[in-house]
Design an enzyme around this catalytic site. Structure first.
Site, PDB file in Angstrom:
ATOM      1  N   SER A 209       0.850  -1.190   0.000  1.00 51.84           N
ATOM      2  CA  SER A 209       0.000   0.000   0.000  1.00 51.84           C
ATOM      3  C   SER A 209       0.890   1.246   0.000  1.00 51.84           C
ATOM      4  O   SER A 209       1.744   1.398  -0.862  1.00 51.84           O
ATOM      5  CB  SER A 209      -0.954  -0.032   1.202  1.00 51.84           C
ATOM      6  OG  SER A 209      -1.894   1.010   1.126  1.00 51.84           O
ATOM      7  N   ASP A 454      -8.202  -5.292  -5.819  1.00 51.48           N
ATOM      8  CA  ASP A 454      -7.887  -4.092  -5.031  1.00 51.48           C
ATOM      9  C   ASP A 454      -8.766  -2.947  -5.519  1.00 51.48           C
ATOM     10  O   ASP A 454      -8.766  -2.605  -6.695  1.00 51.48           O
ATOM     11  CB  ASP A 454      -6.412  -3.742  -5.225  1.00 51.48           C
ATOM     12  CG  ASP A 454      -5.912  -2.691  -4.251  1.00 51.48           C
ATOM     13  OD1 ASP A 454      -6.697  -1.799  -3.866  1.00 51.48           O
ATOM     14  OD2 ASP A 454      -4.723  -2.740  -3.899  1.00 51.48           O
ATOM     15  N   HIS A 491      -7.007  -5.445  -1.158  1.00 47.72           N
ATOM     16  CA  HIS A 491      -5.887  -4.532  -0.937  1.00 47.72           C
ATOM     17  C   HIS A 491      -4.886  -5.144   0.032  1.00 47.72           C
ATOM     18  O   HIS A 491      -5.132  -5.215   1.241  1.00 47.72           O
ATOM     19  CB  HIS A 491      -6.411  -3.202  -0.397  1.00 47.72           C
ATOM     20  CG  HIS A 491      -5.356  -2.152  -0.259  1.00 47.72           C
ATOM     21  ND1 HIS A 491      -4.552  -1.752  -1.298  1.00 47.72           N
ATOM     22  CD2 HIS A 491      -4.952  -1.432   0.826  1.00 47.72           C
ATOM     23  CE1 HIS A 491      -3.719  -0.828  -0.882  1.00 47.72           C
ATOM     24  NE2 HIS A 491      -3.936  -0.620   0.413  1.00 47.72           N
TER      25      HIS A 491
END
Length: 577
Positions: A209, A454, A491
């Site tokens: 991330s 994601d 994610h």
């Protein structure tokens, strides 16, 4: 270094670059990229507490050094061995704009049995906290850098709270974006040298991330400092992704009957499951096997048609169909939101079975109000919005989102103003990410993974980066870079996916031994998994299902025989030309 030796080094680099491009133009060339060489282990005999008075670094205060006994930290069912924990802070100062105290807080964990390697752990979100420096990635990880004997550093990236209000300080913006890494890296390597009597033999950077963004930045800005880069779900264009998230909220709010305080009313979980089933119906078998997974992501994007393959409601919404306005809104988001003039500014998103993941709902419905509003308003907006006392209590995220002009938000991530002399895209994004020649030419390697489902950072955005990198390297980027799309994963982890894997070990083998990964085996986190159970796995799956993660553009394809729950029954195959 003498002028003559300096010129010789420049000549060697130039010749190496010419040799590389000759090599990529001719696959039969014997030229290979440099090999970093295998790291050598050391044993720390000094007591941790005895080091507290002799560890020094410029602009650094060491606040504590202590022994962490074996088993104090665990990863899965594994005990992490004894190590020294060094805590400190760098570059203490008072912010010129907000008058608040700032520093770069960190912890450095140093194993008693050191493998000779260093890993810089990039953390997620807005940073603002020193997370445990264990260097563990991959779903519910069962191993990590610290467990493997790396020295590992973690930091707060220059501010001590995970709130966007830090960005009223211009320097804190820059530290968060890229400068904290530049300050931490030589300090950490210096402390390692003082403790073990030598520098690390090889250095790595890893994160997912925002941590993946940090890693991409390290691969470009600091390529001379790191030999291997492990990147997960890289928000390498984070400011634009955050603006796109807000634009997506506007699109969902435009669906008739939608409650702005509950965006799920625009596209409910039941309706998402209907779309997921339609995607599986069209795409599941493209890899040779119906197994509730879409491996051939690329083919699915042309095979699945939202308008044709999902029933259109003739009257009331039942959860088993979509209205035409719903389809139009979903298509707008997945095709990539645009400015008012129709110009795309971030990325399209791929259709995948994970469209009904919990992760999708959270990022599409909650994040625009609760996360992206503050980040865009204060960190990526130049100048940041005017807040009395720079207090988060004075900020109304919902109001900011619903009153936002998307065109203006896009403009402001590329604007400078007054004391804010770098744009958000300048201090957050890696410069020229398609150019990683420095990393390449010194023998460095980069491995990137991204969940196909994601919902905040698009896998297709990462795919386009890899395509640009490959073009820059005459079709031979795989000499030093690999990209792994992970079907069904949200994610960084979770979703209808085999999301538990170790990508650090193969990266090390590639960097130090020249052993290029052919695949990475990933497992599902079913009942009893020591890394934590993933409750979104389909009932049809084995609790221990494994699949090969394949380097792009190859895909996992069923061999036609063998246990469908095992990775050994699949092979990574290149698409037909």
């Amino acid at each position: 270094m003498t002028p003559l030796s300096y010129k010789r080094n420049l000549l060697a680099v130039a010749i190496g670059g010419i040799a590389f491009y000759s090599h990529v133009a001719n696959a039969s060339s014997p030229y290979t990229l440099p090999l970093i060489g295998e790291a050598k282990p050391s044993v720390l005999t000094t007591q941790c507490e005895d080091m507290s008075l002799r560890l020094t670094a410029n602009h650094t205060v060491i606040t504590s050094v202590e022994t962490i006994k074996k088993g104090t930290l665990t990863l899965g069912n594994n005990e992490i061995e004894a190590h020294c924990l060094v805590k400190g802070k760098m570059h203490e100062r008072i912010g010129e704009v907000d008058g608040k105290p700032y520093s770069i807080g960190f912890e450095l964990r140093l194993p008693k049995h050191w493998n000779g390697r260093f890993l810089h752990q990039g953390n997620g979100g807005l940073d603002g906290a020193v997370r445990t420096a264990e260097g563990a990635l991959g779903g519910g990880p069962l191993t990590g850098a610290l467990m493997q004997g790396f020295a590992v550093i973690s930091s707060d990236a220059g501010h001590d709270r995970g709130l966007p209000t830090f960005a009223y300080d211009p320097q804190a913006r820059l530290d968060y974006g890229y400068q904290a890494v530049a300050k931490l890296t030589p300090m950490a390597k210096g402390l390692i040298s003082q403790v073990y009597g030598r520098q690390p033999d090889s250095s790595y950077f890893a994160g997912c991330s925002n941590g993946g963004r940090h890693a991409m930045v390290a691969a470009t800005r600091y390529a001379n400092d790191y030999d291997g880069i492990l990147v997960g779900a890289p928000g390498y264009r984070l400011p634009l992704a955050a603006v796109a998230s807000i634009a997506g909220a506007h699109v969902y709010a435009s669906v008739p009957g939608t409650d702005k305080s509950n965006l799920e009313s625009a596209f409910t979980l039941a309706e998402r499951k209907t779309v997921s089933k339609a995607i599986l119906a069209q795409c599941d078998a493209l890899d040779g096997l119906k197994d509730d997974m879409v491996q051939d992501v690329k083919a699915c994007q042309t095979t699945f048609n939202l308008h044709k393959d999902v029933p259109t409601c003739e009257s009331e919404r039942t959860g088993l169909c979509l209205t035409q306005p719903q389809k139009d809104a979903i298509a707008t988001i997945f095709n990539g939101v645009t400015t008012s003039k129709g110009t795309p500014f971030y990325s399209a998103f791929p259709y995948d079975a994970g469209i009904s993941n919990k992760d999708q709902l959270g990022w599409e419905y909650s994040a625009p109000i609760k996360r992206d509003s503050g980040a865009v308003a204060m960190i990526f907006n130049t100048p940041p919005v005017d807040l009395k006392g720079y207090s988060i209590r004075n900020f109304d995220g919902a109001r900011f989102v619903w009153e936002a002009n998307i065109d203006e938000l896009v403009d402001r991530v590329n604007t400078v103003d007054g004391v804010y002399q770098e744009t958000a895209m300048s201090f957050m994004a890696p410069p020229s990410p398609e150019n990683m020649s420095t990393l390449r030419d010194r023998g460095g390697k980069i491995m990137v993974y991204h969940g196909v489902s994601d919902a905040i950072f698009s896998m297709e955005d990462t795919e386009k980066w890899y395509q640009a990198l490959n073009e820059k390297n005459m079709g031979r980027a795989d000499e030093f870079a690999q990209f792994y799309p992970i079907p069904g994963m949200g994610h960084c982890r979770g979703g209808q996916a085999t999301d538990q894997f170790d990508m650090l070990t193969p990266l090390v083998a590639w960097v130090e031994k020249g052993e290029k990964p052919q695949q990475v085996v990933a497992s599902a986190r079913g009942e009893g998994n020591p890394g934590g159970v993933n409750d979104e796995l389909p009932d049809s799956w084995s609790a221990t299902r494994t699949r090969p993660l394949c380097p792009y553009p190859s895909t996992a394809t069923y061999n036609g025989k063998g246990d469908i729950e095992k990775a050994t029954s699949f092979a990574c195959r290149m698409p037909a030309k």
